[in-house]
Write an enzyme that holds these catalytic residues in place. Structure first.
Site, PDB file in Angstrom:
ATOM      1  CG  ASN A   7      -1.828   1.125   1.328  1.00  0.00           C
ATOM      2  OD1 ASN A   7      -1.757   2.055   0.529  1.00  0.00           O
ATOM      3  ND2 ASN A   7      -2.729   1.079   2.298  1.00  0.00           N
ATOM      4  CE  LYS A  14      -0.870   1.423   6.555  1.00  0.00           C
ATOM      5  NZ  LYS A  14      -2.241   1.300   6.947  1.00  0.00           N
ATOM      6  CG  ASN A 220      -6.988   9.649  10.607  1.00  0.00           C
ATOM      7  OD1 ASN A 220      -7.376  10.373  11.521  1.00  0.00           O
ATOM      8  ND2 ASN A 220      -5.850   8.985  10.643  1.00  0.00           N
ATOM      9  CG  ASP A 292      -6.116  11.006  17.416  1.00  0.00           C
ATOM     10  OD1 ASP A 292      -5.326  10.341  16.726  1.00  0.00           O
ATOM     11  OD2 ASP A 292      -6.696  10.555  18.437  1.00  0.00           O
ATOM     12  CG  MET A 293     -13.065   9.677  17.849  1.00  0.00           C
ATOM     13  SD  MET A 293     -14.105  11.154  18.033  1.00  0.00           S
ATOM     14  CE  MET A 293     -14.885  11.234  16.425  1.00  0.00           C
ATOM     15  NE  ARG A 294      -6.005   6.730  20.776  1.00  0.00           N
ATOM     16  CZ  ARG A 294      -5.252   5.703  20.431  1.00  0.00           C
ATOM     17  NH1 ARG A 294      -5.041   4.738  21.274  1.00  0.00           N
ATOM     18  NH2 ARG A 294      -4.691   5.636  19.245  1.00  0.00           N
ATOM     19  N   GLY A 341     -10.380   2.511  12.840  1.00  0.00           N
ATOM     20  CA  GLY A 341      -9.838   2.858  14.168  1.00  0.00           C
ATOM     21  C   GLY A 341     -10.900   3.347  15.143  1.00  0.00           C
ATOM     22  CD  GLU A 344     -10.995  -2.080  13.570  1.00  0.00           C
ATOM     23  OE1 GLU A 344      -9.942  -2.330  14.194  1.00  0.00           O
ATOM     24  OE2 GLU A 344     -11.061  -2.023  12.339  1.00  0.00           O
ATOM     25  CD  GLU A 396      -8.556  -1.298   4.165  1.00  0.00           C
ATOM     26  OE1 GLU A 396      -8.003  -0.995   5.244  1.00  0.00           O
ATOM     27  OE2 GLU A 396      -8.825  -0.474   3.283  1.00  0.00           O
TER      28      GLU A 396
HETATM   29  P1  ADP Z   1      -6.773   5.624   8.882  1.00  0.00           P
HETATM   30  O1  ADP Z   1      -7.984   6.121   8.158  1.00  0.00           O
HETATM   31  O2  ADP Z   1      -5.632   6.591   8.895  1.00  0.00           O
HETATM   32  O3  ADP Z   1      -6.396   4.207   8.547  1.00  0.00           O
HETATM   33  P2  ADP Z   1      -7.562   4.490  11.448  1.00  0.00           P
HETATM   34  O4  ADP Z   1      -8.549   3.507  10.927  1.00  0.00           O
HETATM   35  O5  ADP Z   1      -6.286   3.989  12.014  1.00  0.00           O
HETATM   36  O6  ADP Z   1      -7.263   5.640  10.399  1.00  0.00           O
HETATM   37  O7  ADP Z   1      -8.326   5.356  12.570  1.00  0.00           O
HETATM   38  C1  ADP Z   1      -7.710   6.432  13.195  1.00  0.00           C
HETATM   39  C2  ADP Z   1      -8.713   7.064  14.132  1.00  0.00           C
HETATM   40  O8  ADP Z   1      -9.108   6.086  15.108  1.00  0.00           O
HETATM   41  C3  ADP Z   1      -8.160   8.244  14.885  1.00  0.00           C
HETATM   42  O9  ADP Z   1      -9.110   9.291  14.940  1.00  0.00           O
HETATM   43  C4  ADP Z   1      -7.938   7.665  16.272  1.00  0.00           C
HETATM   44  O10 ADP Z   1      -7.997   8.613  17.283  1.00  0.00           O
HETATM   45  C5  ADP Z   1      -9.108   6.709  16.371  1.00  0.00           C
HETATM   46  N1  ADP Z   1      -8.903   5.769  17.470  1.00  0.00           N
HETATM   47  C6  ADP Z   1      -7.973   4.814  17.595  1.00  0.00           C
HETATM   48  N2  ADP Z   1      -8.063   4.232  18.808  1.00  0.00           N
HETATM   49  C7  ADP Z   1      -9.081   4.851  19.473  1.00  0.00           C
HETATM   50  C8  ADP Z   1      -9.675   4.727  20.765  1.00  0.00           C
HETATM   51  N3  ADP Z   1      -9.232   3.832  21.633  1.00  0.00           N
HETATM   52  N4  ADP Z   1     -10.701   5.544  21.092  1.00  0.00           N
HETATM   53  C9  ADP Z   1     -11.145   6.439  20.214  1.00  0.00           C
HETATM   54  N5  ADP Z   1     -10.637   6.635  18.992  1.00  0.00           N
HETATM   55  C10 ADP Z   1      -9.622   5.844  18.620  1.00  0.00           C
END
Ligand code: ADP
Length: 414
Positions: A7, A14, A220, A292-294, A341, A344, A396
């Site tokens: 990727n 990746k 994201n 960033d959601m976290r 992310g 899940e 994926e």
């Molecule tokens: P990408 O689209 O870059 O592949 P990911 O699928 O890795 O992104 O998702 C990234 C998002 O998931 C970020 O906003 C991150 O903060 C969020 N995320 C990851 N772990 C958690 C968590 N434990 N709680 C809330 N949000 C999370």
């Protein structure tokens, strides 16, 4: 077969190595042998590799371009140090699968890459100027490193959505723009939506044509997909990945007149406005704090920041709106499946999204919701709920490896 799946981003690569063949696919017994990531290609790159069952290997190295990155990976996977079972030389990699963002209308499924396919990808650069050039670089680099005898396969983010009916993929602008420039909804994240749909059918032990679900890929980038009879009939991303749900930095659906209005008021060019809509909007734009959601959820919990709370509310409300729209488009669904992310891991977002949907028969079990994080798969809805709610961690790479294997073996694609 050992398949290398790649990727390529503009400055990153990746990869995963997956052992698979038609029998292993049938038994759902494919194995991930190793994975890794090279970032900052073009300067002192950050490298991290991990073979299954071994500890991670991290280093930095001057890596000039994507070809040098692939050579670096090959050197590691064939070295004694990596200890990947069955891989000692380049010949132990039997095929390469490339994630390719935009296949336009040309590719409705994965294909073996030849010069004509590369030409089509180049013709589609217009449609995905940020992504397709990097994908093409990766393909050319892999062809140089592996030579012509190792087959290369392209797996497209758009191809799963090629089953959308025209009333769903056309925009209500003069038809000639579709004819002239192929302006239409393409949709993205197709490999992820397809994996979740496949995995749901395995978990429920039902055939593909009985798979009627709404998948929510929340990372994201974020998108929803209405899957009827195992096929995508609608999805929230559109001509580009800017449409639909609210994302980390992308605005999702807005009134297009806003573009002209801001451009006029701020004396900004179209490029500047679109840069803002892609890079400074979404939860970043609303909260003014983070994409960033976290971090956003932490901010909301610890400081009760008004705009952090608003961003979380808006993010969840947009998803609900799509669920409602898709439930009516599909005449109901059997399940809502969260992935990505956020999907899940973010318990609170899943809860907010499903809140107030009990009229549809969607109700979350709070205990199950809280327990299904960190790569866990499972049902989080209440027992006997009419619509099940699942968390299905996306994979994926597995779909990419399987498609690569099937294309190489001339087997039908699922
Ligand atoms: P990408 O689209 O870059 O592949 P990911 O699928 O890795 O992104 O998702 C990234 C998002 O998931 C970020 O906003 C991150 O903060 C969020 N995320 C990851 N772990 C958690 C968590 N434990 N709680 C809330 N949000 C999370």
């Amino acid at each position: 077969m050992n398949i290398l799946v790649i990727n390529c981003g503009s400055s990153s690569l990746k990869f995963q190595i997956v052992q698979t063949d038609l029998e292993l696919i049938e038994k759902n017994a494919d194995k991930q042998l190793a994975k890794g990531l090279i970032e900052r290609i073009g300067s002192q790159a950050l490298v991290s590799y991990k073979a299954e069952g071994q500890s991670a290997f991290k280093t930095t190295a001057p890596i000039r371009d994507h070809k040098a990155a692939i050579s670096h990976i090959i050197q590691w996977i064939t070295s004694d140090e990596s200890q990947i079972p069955g891989i000692k030389s380049l010949e132990d990699i039997h095929a390469v699968g490339h994630r390719t963002v935009h296949g336009g209308e040309t590719f409705s499924q994965s294909v073996r890459i030849d010069n004509d396919v590369i030409k089509c990808l180049e013709d589609n650069i217009d449609l995905a100027p940020l992504h397709n050039p990097a994908n093409i670089k990766g393909i050319r680099a892999a062809r140089e490193v592996f030579g012509p005898s190792i087959p290369q396969v392209g797996i497209f983010d758009t191809s799963f959505h090629q089953t959308m009916p025209e009333e769903n993929y056309l925009y209500a602008i003069p038809y000639q723009y579709y004819r002239r420039y192929k302006i239409r909804k393409y949709g993205f994240h197709g490999t992820s939506h397809r994996y979740v749909s496949y995995r749901y059918s395995v978990l429920e032990n039902i055939p593909k044509d009985k798979t009627n679900i709404i998948t929510l890929h929340l990372g994201n980038g974020a998108s929803a997909c209405a899957i009827k009879g195992g096929k995508s009939i609608d999805t929230s991303m559109g001509f580009t990945p800017l449409e639909g749900l609210i994302m980390g930095t992308r605005c999702g659906d807005i009134d297009p007149s806003i573009v002209e209005f801001i451009s006029h008021k701020e004396a900004s060019s179209m490029d500047e406005v679109f840069n803002m809509l892609n890079k400074r909007s979404g939860i970043m734009g609303i909260s003014g704090l983070t994409n960033d959601m976290r971090d956003l959820l932490e901010e909301e919990a610890e400081h009760q920041d008004r705009r952090a709370i608003l961003a979380v509310k808006m993010f969840s409300a947009r998803i609900k709106k799509y669920i409602g729209a898709y439930l009516s488009a599909m005449n109901g669904a059997d399940a809502i499946c969260f992935t990505g992310g956020i999907g899940e891991n973010a318990v609170e977002i899943r809860q907010r999204v499903c809140e107030g949907l009990d009229w549809f028969g969607i109700e979350i079990d709070n205990k199950k919701n809280a327990a299904t994080v960190g790569g866990k798969e499972g049902i989080i809805s209440k027992k006997d709920g009419k619509v099940k709610v699942y968390v299905i961690p996306t994979n994926e790479e597995l779909i990419m490896a399987r498609d690569t294997c099937r294309v190489v073996m001339n087997a039908p694609l699922s």
